[in-house]
Write a protein that holds these residues in place. Structure first.
Motif, PDB file in Angstrom:
ATOM      1  N   UNK A 177       0.871  -1.227  -0.043  1.00 55.13           N
ATOM      2  CA  UNK A 177       0.004  -0.031  -0.159  1.00 55.13           C
ATOM      3  C   UNK A 177       1.011   1.162   0.137  1.00 55.13           C
ATOM      4  N   UNK A 178       2.186   0.979   0.659  1.00 57.30           N
ATOM      5  CA  UNK A 178       3.047   2.153   0.218  1.00 57.30           C
ATOM      6  C   UNK A 178       3.175   2.527  -1.020  1.00 57.30           C
ATOM      7  N   UNK A 179       3.229   1.563  -2.012  1.00 59.66           N
ATOM      8  CA  UNK A 179       3.361   1.936  -3.283  1.00 59.66           C
ATOM      9  C   UNK A 179       2.055   2.159  -3.885  1.00 59.66           C
ATOM     10  N   UNK A 180       0.918   1.601  -3.615  1.00 58.93           N
ATOM     11  CA  UNK A 180      -0.104   1.907  -4.263  1.00 58.93           C
ATOM     12  C   UNK A 180      -0.471   3.526  -3.704  1.00 58.93           C
TER      13      UNK A 180
ATOM     14  N   UNK B 174       4.453   4.743   5.802  1.00 53.05           N
ATOM     15  CA  UNK B 174       4.224   4.884   4.620  1.00 53.05           C
ATOM     16  C   UNK B 174       2.910   4.033   4.072  1.00 53.05           C
ATOM     17  N   UNK B 175       1.906   4.308   4.506  1.00 53.25           N
ATOM     18  CA  UNK B 175       0.649   3.669   3.885  1.00 53.25           C
ATOM     19  C   UNK B 175       0.345   2.594   4.959  1.00 53.25           C
ATOM     20  N   UNK B 177      -0.103  -0.502   4.683  1.00 57.42           N
ATOM     21  CA  UNK B 177       0.611  -1.802   4.541  1.00 57.42           C
ATOM     22  C   UNK B 177       2.030  -1.681   5.132  1.00 57.42           C
TER      23      UNK B 177
END
Lengths: 489, 489
Positions: A177-180, B174-175, B177
């Motif tokens: 989710x850091x990426x999304x 960061x998010x 996840x």
């Protein structure tokens, strides 16, 4: 949502720090759960020493608040938690209370894509104190990270001077989710596309990509690899030229480009991923131009950020598309926004508001009391200053702002300036009253907001300081409360 | 998994960069999809200039590979993607091929919690090249981030010298996840607990927490707030003492502690969240001891990391429990591990392996060819050096390692050293053959591995360099391939 891949974690009420639940228990236990409270979410310093910040993360905040329900699995889990005597932390009646718990408060927030500044409320929550308390951690998680990345992306796009920036940080991002969330925020901040296919599916962001070094290495030589790629995917050919010898690679890309042209297609361009990007792009541009490919774009990547892009531009690099990964999606030079969430007022339902400040040895950490709103003044289409004020005690037509760090610094907004309030209603009595904009609209808003900022505010280094101050009555209220709490007066 | 909150995103086959799919299409289109290939996942430099790194992320990698299926929604989405001529990127027959796609390869990996070093394969994948290619991005995302945080946590716990460290970074992570994966990795690296309730539910990590400044501010004064908390939750009372005046706060905590004791409970301790933590903890300790609370723990927080903890220890701070948030869960001083995934060999099924290197101007970026394994030598219980070797060409009983950066630096492992290989079988022919350890076992492994490292390797600054080298035959193979690709020989 009909996707097989739903953002399930985002919906859990347990996405919180335990102390929010122990405090919630405390409020319930002491009979103060329904005391009304106002909390503000804000940050004290812009990230990256930036002159501006781009708000993001509200969409996730809305989803979370709307779905705030403690189901059987969450309650069973909470029932297993014990204190230092081995006995349960929470009594059964409280868990039963949580089972019926719903968010019933009011939320006002700054729309995603808005330019914001330190100390301005990004989100304000008003309602039973237990609700504001239980929402704190999740709201901070969503808004801190997404605001951070939207701002980083805006800075990078600013450095690229309108040339497209491709975000491709998935492999180095902090978690899935850091990426999304980063892909979405980067798009808000101005990126043109992402390499992250899941972000394409979930958010509808354009996805881009061609091939990697492994493609080249899997063939006997580079010419064969390029030719095979051109044949397989003639409408998407960007050739990565630096696996063995970069300028040799450009010449081989030209050969594949000629084959494409002979077959009714046009190569998109080449990609440089290592070495001296200024020198190599200038040399590659010559080769491509001389070979009759003036429209073939040169894509560059390799740990780029706004500073390196600005430097490459200054060196005359002939790069037309910027691939940015790690340094964007992790906000490498400052990987967290220090957003906080502070109590600013309480009252017994229907009573008078009692305003609150948290003291600190550091003046910057003293919070602002009140039911806060931020008003933006615009003149000739340009933003000229913001006023933070207490909605409960707003004198008519106040146009003066006071620097909270220096009472002698004041500014009066001109009478012909247009005033708009940044916080807009999102929830009223627990019901969503906000028509959430599309991601495209949010992105367009960010662009439009940046266009209204004085150019110097957007400088990468030592930016012009945009004026943000307190309405004088709020300044006085804060000063009095600090004196009172410090027992000076 | 029976939780309402499943890690759904982790399971998507679209958790990848688009170029993996375009390359997959290229392999399929050129008839080379079933060529066999070996890829290695490794990093080139330890994060934080650390002397060691702790591997993590394998559990998510296994889940993703096991669930690798392209369902109707993913295929419909892929069918919408177009190239520069507006026509589809992927032809329908390829999407049909993806519908039946399954992971059928072999995977060997280093178990989570293992101490690892630069250039050692953390994961090796062998099988049809299209499978290795499609797995790249997701594997990198899981292993890069989780290894980074497990290592950061180990360093922080090392600095705390065995005193418990509580991870509470959810609000700045960061998010969602990013936070969850960080909580799990921090626990692997040695943290004792997390504030993240969802991580408690999903992974079974102990959760901890008491109250925040907002609790204190919601009451008329601090004494009342502490008393109310003590009454509400007598078995979990850590009082946060710095809302107004820290040492006054400690005295008020003592009063609440006396009330608890009179009622058959014991206060757990106090928390300091600002100011001079060394001075305040020493003064607070005196107040607590003199008041008869020698067992009340002093918890400290406020942007702590391994360096600040080490400094506080040196200053004689009387802190017994360390709360670490932002700097741990984002790995603030280096928020990404630069792990890469490189092709090292290909062959036609059943044929001879053809070994591959990727060149680079920077020697450190030249990859190692072969079917790689890492062998760890242990003497007297202590790890003494690791050898990276090519399993396909391993001479019997080789004990010499060569520094890849300096052919003259060699080391011979003593004959009585015990040798163990780090990569263990995880998948064979697409079937899981690995009995995944529990999270507790993984955490214990990390502890045990760290105990076997020479102390100097664990220094925070300028650590002792642990010997890792190439088996001489592998060194020669690499040198020959570089010459060949550079056309020097």
């Amino acid at each position: 949502m009909t996707l097989a891949t739903r953002p399930c974690f985002h919906e859990s009420p347990l996405l919180t720090d335990l102390y929010q639940l122990t405090m919630a228990y405390g409020y319930w236990k002491t009979g103060t759960a329904h005391k009304e409270a106002v909390f503000h979410l804000f940050f004290r310093k812009a990230p990256f020493k930036s002159g501006y910040t781009i708000a993001a993360g509200l969409a996730d905040a809305i989803t979370w608040l709307r779905n705030l329900r403690f189901g059987p699995q969450e309650l069973s889990y909470l029932a297993t938690l014990v204190g230092n005597d081995g006995k349960p932390l929470f009594e059964a009646a409280f868990l039963k209370y949580l089972r019926a718990f719903r968010f019933t408060g009011d939320v006002d927030a700054v729309p995603e894509g808005t330019v914001v500044f330190p100390n301005e409320p990004l989100l304000r929550i008003k309602g039973p104190i237990i609700e504001g308390q239980l929402a704190e951690t999740a709201l901070l998680n969503f808004i801190n990270f997404q605001t951070l990345i939207a701002t980083k992306a805006a800075r990078i796009c600013e450095a690229a001077q309108g040339e497209p920036v491709l975000e491709f940080g998935l492999r180095r991002a902090q978690g899935v989710d850091g990426a999304l969330a980063a892909s979405r925020s980067a798009y808000i901040g101005g990126c043109a596309a992402t390499s992250n296919v899941l972000a394409g599916q979930v958010f509808g962001i354009p996805v881009k990509g061609t091939h990697a070094h492994s493609w080249v290495m899997s063939f006997d030589d580079e010419a064969e690899a390029f030719q095979a790629y051109a044949e397989a995917m003639p409408n998407n050919s960007v050739f990565l030229v630096d696996t063995y010898d970069t300028l040799e690679g450009v010449r081989r890309a030209v050969a594949a480009g000629r084959w494409l042209r002979d077959n009714g297609h046009e190569m998109v361009g080449i990609r440089l991923d290592s070495g001296d990007l200024a020198y190599l792009s200038i040399e590659a541009r010559k080769i491509l131009d001389e070979a009759g490919f003036p429209d073939a774009v040169i894509v560059a990547s390799n740990d780029l950020d706004e500073h390196i892009i600005a430097s490459l531009k200054q060196q005359g690099a002939k790069i037309g598309l910027w691939g940015v990964g790690t340094k964007l999606v992790t906000a490498y030079d400052q990987p967290a926004l220090g957003g906080v969430y502070k109590l600013a007022a309480t009252r017994v339902p229907g009573g008078e508001w009692e305003f609150k400040v948290k003291l600190s040895e550091q003046s910057i950490k003293i919070s602002n009391p009140g039911i806060l709103q931020a008003r933006r003044f615009t003149k000739g289409g340009e933003f000229i200053g913001d006023m933070i004020f207490n909605e409960e005690a707003m004198p008519l037509n106040t146009r003066m702002i006071v620097d909270p760090a220096d009472v002698t610094r004041r500014k009066v907004m001109p009478a012909d300036a247009v005033a708009d309030d940044l916080l807009v209603p999102v929830f009223r009595g627990g019901e969503l009253v906000y028509a959430a904009p599309t991601l495209e609209d949010i992105r367009a808003r960010a662009r439009e907001q940046l266009d209204r900022l004085y150019g110097g505010t957007k400088r990468l280094l030592n930016p012009h300081e945009y004026p943000v101050g307190l309405e004088p009555g709020l300044f006085d209220l804060k000063t009095q409360l600090v004196f009172k709490n410090r027992k000076v007066a």
